[in-house]
Scaffold this motif. Structure first.
Motif, PDB file in Angstrom:
ATOM      1  N   MET A   1       0.850  -1.198   0.000  1.00 28.26           N
ATOM      2  CA  MET A   1       0.000   0.000   0.000  1.00 28.26           C
ATOM      3  C   MET A   1       0.879   1.240   0.000  1.00 28.26           C
ATOM      4  O   MET A   1       1.840   1.342   0.754  1.00 28.26           O
ATOM      5  N   ASN A   2       0.553   2.225  -0.895  1.00 27.30           N
ATOM      6  CA  ASN A   2       1.357   3.421  -1.015  1.00 27.30           C
ATOM      7  C   ASN A   2       1.142   4.337   0.184  1.00 27.30           C
ATOM      8  O   ASN A   2       0.024   4.493   0.673  1.00 27.30           O
ATOM      9  N   ALA A   3       2.231   4.981   0.631  1.00 26.44           N
ATOM     10  CA  ALA A   3       2.119   5.958   1.709  1.00 26.44           C
ATOM     11  C   ALA A   3       1.464   7.226   1.172  1.00 26.44           C
ATOM     12  O   ALA A   3       1.558   7.545  -0.011  1.00 26.44           O
ATOM     13  N   THR A   4       0.789   7.944   2.044  1.00 25.33           N
ATOM     14  CA  THR A   4       0.139   9.188   1.654  1.00 25.33           C
ATOM     15  C   THR A   4       1.193  10.240   1.316  1.00 25.33           C
ATOM     16  O   THR A   4       2.143  10.450   2.073  1.00 25.33           O
ATOM     17  N   PRO A  29      -7.219  10.652  -3.555  1.00 25.46           N
ATOM     18  CA  PRO A  29      -6.783   9.597  -2.638  1.00 25.46           C
ATOM     19  C   PRO A  29      -5.267   9.444  -2.639  1.00 25.46           C
ATOM     20  O   PRO A  29      -4.626   9.444  -3.689  1.00 25.46           O
ATOM     21  N   GLY A  30      -4.718   9.343  -1.442  1.00 26.34           N
ATOM     22  CA  GLY A  30      -3.280   9.163  -1.330  1.00 26.34           C
ATOM     23  C   GLY A  30      -2.493  10.450  -1.265  1.00 26.34           C
ATOM     24  O   GLY A  30      -1.261  10.411  -1.238  1.00 26.34           O
ATOM     25  N   GLY A 259      -0.348   7.444  -6.661  1.00 23.18           N
ATOM     26  CA  GLY A 259      -0.432   5.995  -6.794  1.00 23.18           C
ATOM     27  C   GLY A 259      -1.776   5.466  -7.203  1.00 23.18           C
ATOM     28  O   GLY A 259      -2.075   4.287  -6.988  1.00 23.18           O
ATOM     29  N   ARG A 260      -2.624   6.314  -7.829  1.00 25.76           N
ATOM     30  CA  ARG A 260      -3.901   5.791  -8.317  1.00 25.76           C
ATOM     31  C   ARG A 260      -3.654   4.708  -9.350  1.00 25.76           C
ATOM     32  O   ARG A 260      -2.780   4.826 -10.204  1.00 25.76           O
ATOM     33  N   THR A 261      -4.409   3.656  -9.287  1.00 29.88           N
ATOM     34  CA  THR A 261      -4.240   2.554 -10.234  1.00 29.88           C
ATOM     35  C   THR A 261      -5.541   2.264 -10.955  1.00 29.88           C
ATOM     36  O   THR A 261      -6.604   2.749 -10.582  1.00 29.88           O
ATOM     37  N   GLY A 262      -5.452   1.467 -11.999  1.00 28.54           N
ATOM     38  CA  GLY A 262      -6.661   0.999 -12.687  1.00 28.54           C
ATOM     39  C   GLY A 262      -7.113   1.893 -13.817  1.00 28.54           C
ATOM     40  O   GLY A 262      -8.148   1.642 -14.408  1.00 28.54           O
TER      41      GLY A 262
END
Length: 265
Positions: A1-4, A29-30, A259-262
């Motif tokens: 999980m990516n850190a904020t 997010p993040g 770090g948004r994915t998808g």
């Protein structure tokens, strides 16, 4: 999980207010807004404390520049040398090749830029991998008042102020134009960064009193194909020199860095 990502925002103007508000409302997010840096008081309702640049570097791992090319020139190397990443909105600063080289060499922080008000940059980057483009042209059309500059002589200013239709203000390369219009032609720099050659990109700046939209037309051609992109944006009501979409391009870049994915980035 990516850190904020702990974000320090430089600039509380037309771009910064939108970006800062979205971050404060947790719409990225993040990413967390830690502070705002500005040489003017923020006033009531600011969503984060106003800190000095030095304090921001101590508390943040990502600085977002939304205050103009001068900030990149003055602070860019120091931000990166501190180990903090830097996201640049004022890409025109990077047409100074010596500065760009120093930023790339500074580290350990990483430097990023956002495409801002123009599209098609990812495709131009892909085409560049096939080989150099023969010709790239950018035509930018804006309201005359947004293009007035201190270096203009009385004749040119009169042409701008009395224009009843489109008037060419200046033509040159992406190396020259962003320096002459530091708040209005970051798109030229973004196209040049995608193409990889400041001198290949020919730029025409046009003033049009009927330009209800800011318009950018990119035309490129080479051995592997021909490409044309055209965008027309509403100017920001608080700062007509920039387009309303620019802060949202910054937010999209922030989301990618957080770090948004998808999704295709």
């Amino acid at each position: 999980m990516n850190a904020t990502r702990k974000v320090g925002l430089v600039g509380w103007g037309a771009i910064g207010r939108v970006v800062g508000t979205a971050l404060a409302e947790h719409r990225v997010p993040g990413a967390e807004l830690v502070c705002v840096v500005d040489n003017r008081p923020l006033g009531e309702g600011a969503p984060a404390p106003q800190l000095s640049f030095d304090e921001a570097l101590e508390r943040c791992d990502l600085i977002v520049e939304a205050a103009g090319q001068g900030v990149v020139r003055e602070w860019g190397e120091r931000v990166l040398a501190s180990g903090t990443d830097l996201l640049i909105a004022s890409t025109g600063a990077l047409t100074d090749e010596e500065l760009a080289e120093r930023l790339l060499a500074a580290g350990p922080g990483r430097v990023y830029f956002t495409g801002g008000a123009v599209g098609g940059l990812d495709l131009l980057q892909a085409v560049r991998a096939l080989g150099p483009l023969d010709e790239v042209r950018l035509t930018t059309t804006k309201l005359p008042a947004t293009l007035e500059q201190p270096w203009m002589d009385d004749e040119l200013l009169s042409r701008l102020r009395t224009a009843t239709g489109p008037v060419e203000v200046l033509a040159g390369t992406a190396r020259d134009i962003p320096v002459r219009f530091p708040k209005s032609t970051n798109v030229a720099a973004s196209v040049a960064l995608a193409v990889g050659d400041l001198d290949t990109v020919r730029v025409q700046v046009v003033a049009d009193p009927g330009a209800h939209h800011t318009r950018h037309v990119v035309e490129a051609s080479g051995p592997h194909g021909a490409y044309r992109f055209e965008v027309a944006h509403l100017p920001d009501p608080g700062n007509p020199a920039t387009s309303q979409v620019v802060p949202y391009a910054v937010l999209r870049s922030l989301a990618a860095l957080a770090g948004r994915t998808g999704q295709i980035l």
